[in-house]
Design an enzyme around this catalytic site. Structure first.
Site, PDB file in Angstrom:
ATOM      1  N   ASP A  12       0.874  -1.174   0.000  1.00  0.00           N
ATOM      2  CA  ASP A  12       0.000   0.000   0.000  1.00  0.00           C
ATOM      3  C   ASP A  12       0.908   1.219   0.000  1.00  0.00           C
ATOM      4  OD1 ASP A  12      -2.163  -1.650   0.169  1.00  0.00           O
ATOM      5  OD2 ASP A  12      -2.575  -1.296   2.282  1.00  0.00           O
ATOM      6  N   ASP A 131     -13.805  -4.179  -2.119  1.00  0.00           N
ATOM      7  CA  ASP A 131     -13.662  -3.891  -0.690  1.00  0.00           C
ATOM      8  C   ASP A 131     -15.020  -4.131  -0.049  1.00  0.00           C
ATOM      9  OD1 ASP A 131     -10.980  -3.198  -0.768  1.00  0.00           O
ATOM     10  OD2 ASP A 131     -11.361  -1.073  -1.089  1.00  0.00           O
TER      11      ASP A 131
END
Length: 258
Positions: A12, A131
């Site tokens: 990330d 998600d």
């Protein structure tokens, strides 16, 4: 012979640095992406996933320079997401050295973009990142009990996560990166119910993400139906041989690894 389970570290990235937070809040610096990518390549990772965690929220473009430098250092497949909105971004990512592009928010906003990208580059290039979070009291209920979120888990959509994965698969997406927002960063294990539900709905590969804390967490995700397992902090902050430990755990559970 069964297809080998892939083990995928996730980087990330925010402002050119690898970060990892709990539930996408309180990000903590985990180092230089190129350095980490190199370490994982040497450590036995099957692929790498690189997510620009600020791109969709801040509406910034993916950090193409980091992609280029990473691709020069690693020789395993690299998937890049964050700020991918259509054919133009995918084309640029591929030219900068990515093997696959991951799309999330833009596909929720305009599902036809999946058809456009897969028509242009083929299914194998496109990963749909879902998600998903469990619906809470006061939320619009969904039939699976899971809803799609966007903008790094911050925005609920009311769209059923399992139905969305199936629609994307029907539209030709190559694989599903299935991330549990509830489990993300908790180190309590993957959301196995979510994996099972999506596995029953689609025939394309599922990459399970969110919740891994120890090697023992990975085999149950594979058993639930994941074709690949993805994690971040367990690799970033764990021992150098963590990928090998994870592969051993998966192999000992009776599954093929590379």
């Amino acid at each position: 012979m069964a297809v080998a389970v892939r083990v995928i570290p996730c980087l990330d990235v925010d402002a050119g640095r690898v970060v990892k937070g709990v539930n996408f809040e309180g990000l903590r610096d985990a180092g230089d992406p190129v350095e980490l990518a190199h370490r994982y390549d040497n450590g036995g990772a099957d692929e790498l996933t690189f997510l620009d965690v600020t791109a969709s929220s801040g509406n910034r473009e993916t950090t193409f320079d980091v992609v280029r430098r990473t691709a020069e250092e690693v020789f395993i497949p690299l998937t890049v997401g964050g700020g991918v909105r259509g054919v133009a971004e995918v084309d640029k990512l591929l030219r900068f050295g990515a093997d696959k592009a991951s799309i999330n928010t833009a596909a929720v906003a305009r599902p036809d973009v999946i058809d456009e990208i897969t028509r242009h580059f083929g299914s194998q290039v496109l990963v749909l990142s879902v998600d998903a979070r469990r619906t809470r009291e006061g939320d619009q209920p969904t039939s699976s009990g899971f809803e799609v979120t966007t903008h790094g888990g911050r925005t609920g959509t009311g769209i059923d996560a399992v139905a969305w994965a199936k629609e994307a698969a029907d539209r030709g997406v190559g694989e599903i990166l299935l991330n549990s927002i509830d489990a993300d960063g908790t180190k309590d294990g993957f959301d196995l119910e979510l994996i099972r539900l999506v596995r029953a709905a689609v025939n394309i590969p599922i990459i399970a993400s969110g919740g891994a804390g120890v090697p023992a967490h990975f085999p149950p995700a594979v058993e639930a139906g994941a074709d690949a397992v993805l994690a971040a902090s367990v690799f970033h902050f764990g021992p150098d041989d963590m990928i090998a430990q994870v592969k051993t755990a998966i192999r000992d559970a009776g599954f093929e690894v590379r």
